[in-house]
Write an enzyme that holds these catalytic residues in place. Structure first.
Site, short mmCIF file in Angstrom:
data_model
loop_
_atom_site.label_atom_id
_atom_site.label_comp_id
_atom_site.label_asym_id
_atom_site.label_seq_id
_atom_site.Cartn_x
_atom_site.Cartn_y
_atom_site.Cartn_z
N TYR A 144 35.82 54.37 -9.59
CA TYR A 144 36.85 54.90 -8.64
C TYR A 144 37.19 54.09 -7.27
CZ TYR A 144 39.80 57.93 -5.54
OH TYR A 144 40.82 58.59 -4.69
N ASP A 239 32.91 47.20 -4.06
CA ASP A 239 33.56 48.15 -3.26
C ASP A 239 32.35 49.25 -3.00
OD1 ASP A 239 34.44 50.63 -2.58
OD2 ASP A 239 35.62 51.07 -4.27
N LYS A 267 33.77 55.89 4.15
CA LYS A 267 32.82 56.74 4.38
C LYS A 267 32.05 56.49 5.73
CE LYS A 267 33.99 58.47 0.02
NZ LYS A 267 34.16 57.82 -1.33
#
Ligand SMILES: *Cc1c(COP(=O)(O)O)cnc(C)c1O
Length: 429
Positions: A144, A239, A267
């Protein structure tokens, strides 16, 4: 355990918000109960609006490396607020934050702050395309990278849980430039490069897949990506929105010993604030506006409050390297505990772990890619989730989410969790 107030709030929420939530994973649809509404949290514990307390393994989906409402991080925040929350002008703390990230990540020379992980990956890919003059990108099944159009293809957790492998509303014209290979499958990547290599601007990968449960990339696989990207002059993008500053202070570079050309963060670098960042080698980042022609902007990007809290989080991690050892020890303790329970109960389920990320898959292993992950007994997981919740342990309401450990989780918390795991699994037999 009573969820009356959460249930009432949910009834009200669905009137005004689609599904009652601002992000699908917060909905407990998949596990067949109404979502818990959080009231407050401290350290490893979260309390819902009904006053139930849980040991929290969601931890805001990863940002809270030091646990909830850590005072070391938030100290001084009032002063930032009282000086003005946003200016629309450059500020000193943005320079400090950029310097910290660049110093922590030896593969990059420059970084641009954005407001989410989605923005980071979307922007990095635009930059890689602008830099190479190529259109295609390669991603992996089950990884994702946020919800931008071109990346919403076979993209893990929320999309698997809610059954939208590729979302309606994404034009096929856009996703035709997105190539998808099997995770951890070198041959598949080799074939794809033989056919399309000259047109591939970037390979984007989660070095440890954190959105199909928890599926670590094999070192040979990540090494191969580095090699093939060098050969074809394709930009390799890690990522690290989940793994960044979690696997190690130097993230996947420390963990795998391999450097990408570009990186995306989110995050943890925001410490719970809406933050993302993308960075790369100078020659790549020089194509970004206003230096170069590739446009990318953000009214609130690098805003002082988000920078302050994110920077505090990174400072604590940088200055206390033993935190990573502790997190690894705690992760191992949880992994071992669950494995022992499985053995004792005669269950053949799989536990995957990378540092402080742990996942119990309700399937026989090994789980090395998306196809392996979706073999799980989802019904069983959903029952397990409820059993754990009843025992005061909050895990992701989906088989395809990892457990996030923070440094605030104590050995007692983990022992409690292992015991709850035993009882919950036993009840499912
Ligand atoms: C969460 C996540 C994103 C998206 O970040 P948002 O801040 O939710 O937009 C991107 N990549 C990975 C690996 C993620 O886990």
């Amino acid at each position: 355990m009573n969820h009356k107030k959460s249930e009432e709030l949910y009834k009200e929420a669905v009137k005004y918000i689609p599904g009652g939530v601002n992000s699908p994973v917060r909905s407990f649809n998949s596990v067949g109960i109404s979502p818990i509404f959080a009231k407050k949290a401290h350290g490893s514990k979260i309390t819902d609006v009904d006053g139930n307390e849980y040991i929290d393994y969601i931890c805001s989906w990863g940002p809270l490396m030091l646990g909830h409402s850590n005072e070391e991080i938030s100290k001084g925040m009032e002063e930032v607020v009282s000086n003005g929350i946003s200016f629309g002008l450059a500020t000193e703390i943005e320079v400090e934050m950029a310097k910290m990230i660049v110093e922590a990540y030896p593969a990059i020379d420059q970084v641009r702050m954005v407001n989410s992980g989605t923005e980071a990956t979307m922007s990095a890919l635009r930059v890689a395309r602008g830099y190479t003059g190529r259109n295609k990108i390669l991603k992996f099944e089950g990884c994702y990278h946020g919800h931008s159009d071109g990346l919403l293809v076979k993209s893990g957790s929320g999309t698997i849980t809610f059954g939208v492998p590729t979302s309606p509303g994404v034009p096929t014209d856009i996703v035709k430039n997105t190539l998808v290979c099997r995770y951890n499958d070198i041959e598949d990547v080799k074939r794809t490069f033989e056919e399309h290599g000259q047109d591939i601007a970037a390979v984007i990968v989660e070095t440890v897949g954190g959105n199909m449960g928890l599926v670590p990339g094999k070192k040979e696989f990540i090494e191969f990506l580095r090699q093939v990207c060098d050969e074809y002059k394709t930009v390799l993008i890690f990522d690290e929105v989940i793994t960044g500053f979690r696997l190690a202070y130097d993230s996947s570079i420390g963990y795998f010993g391999i450097k990408p050309d570009m990186v995306c963060f989110g995050k943890i670098i925001g410490s719970g604030m809406p933050v993302g960042a993308y960075g790369g080698k100078k020659e790549i980042m020089q194509v970004v506006s206003p230096v170069g022609p590739v446009y990318q902007a953000g009214t609130l990007s690098g805003n002082p409050l988000a920078m302050y809290l994110g920077k505090r989080n990174l400072e604590v991690l940088r200055d206390n390297p033993q935190i990573y050892k502790e997190l690894d020890r705690k992760g191992a303790m949880l992994e071992e505990g669950i494995k022992n329970n499985l053995k004792e109960l005669g269950l053949n389920y799989t536990v995957n772990r990378a540092g402080s990320l742990v996942c119990l898959f309700f399937t026989e292993g090994p789980v090395q890619n998306y196809d392996d992950a979706i073999k799980c007994d989802i019904e069983k997981y959903n029952l397990y989730f409820k059993e754990m919740l009843e025992r005061g342990v909050l895990i992701g309401p989906s088989q395809f989410e990892a457990m996030f450990l923070s440094n605030a989780h104590s050995d007692e918390d983990i022992e409690f969790t292992i015991k709850a795991n035993y009882e919950a699994l036993k009840n499912l037999l």
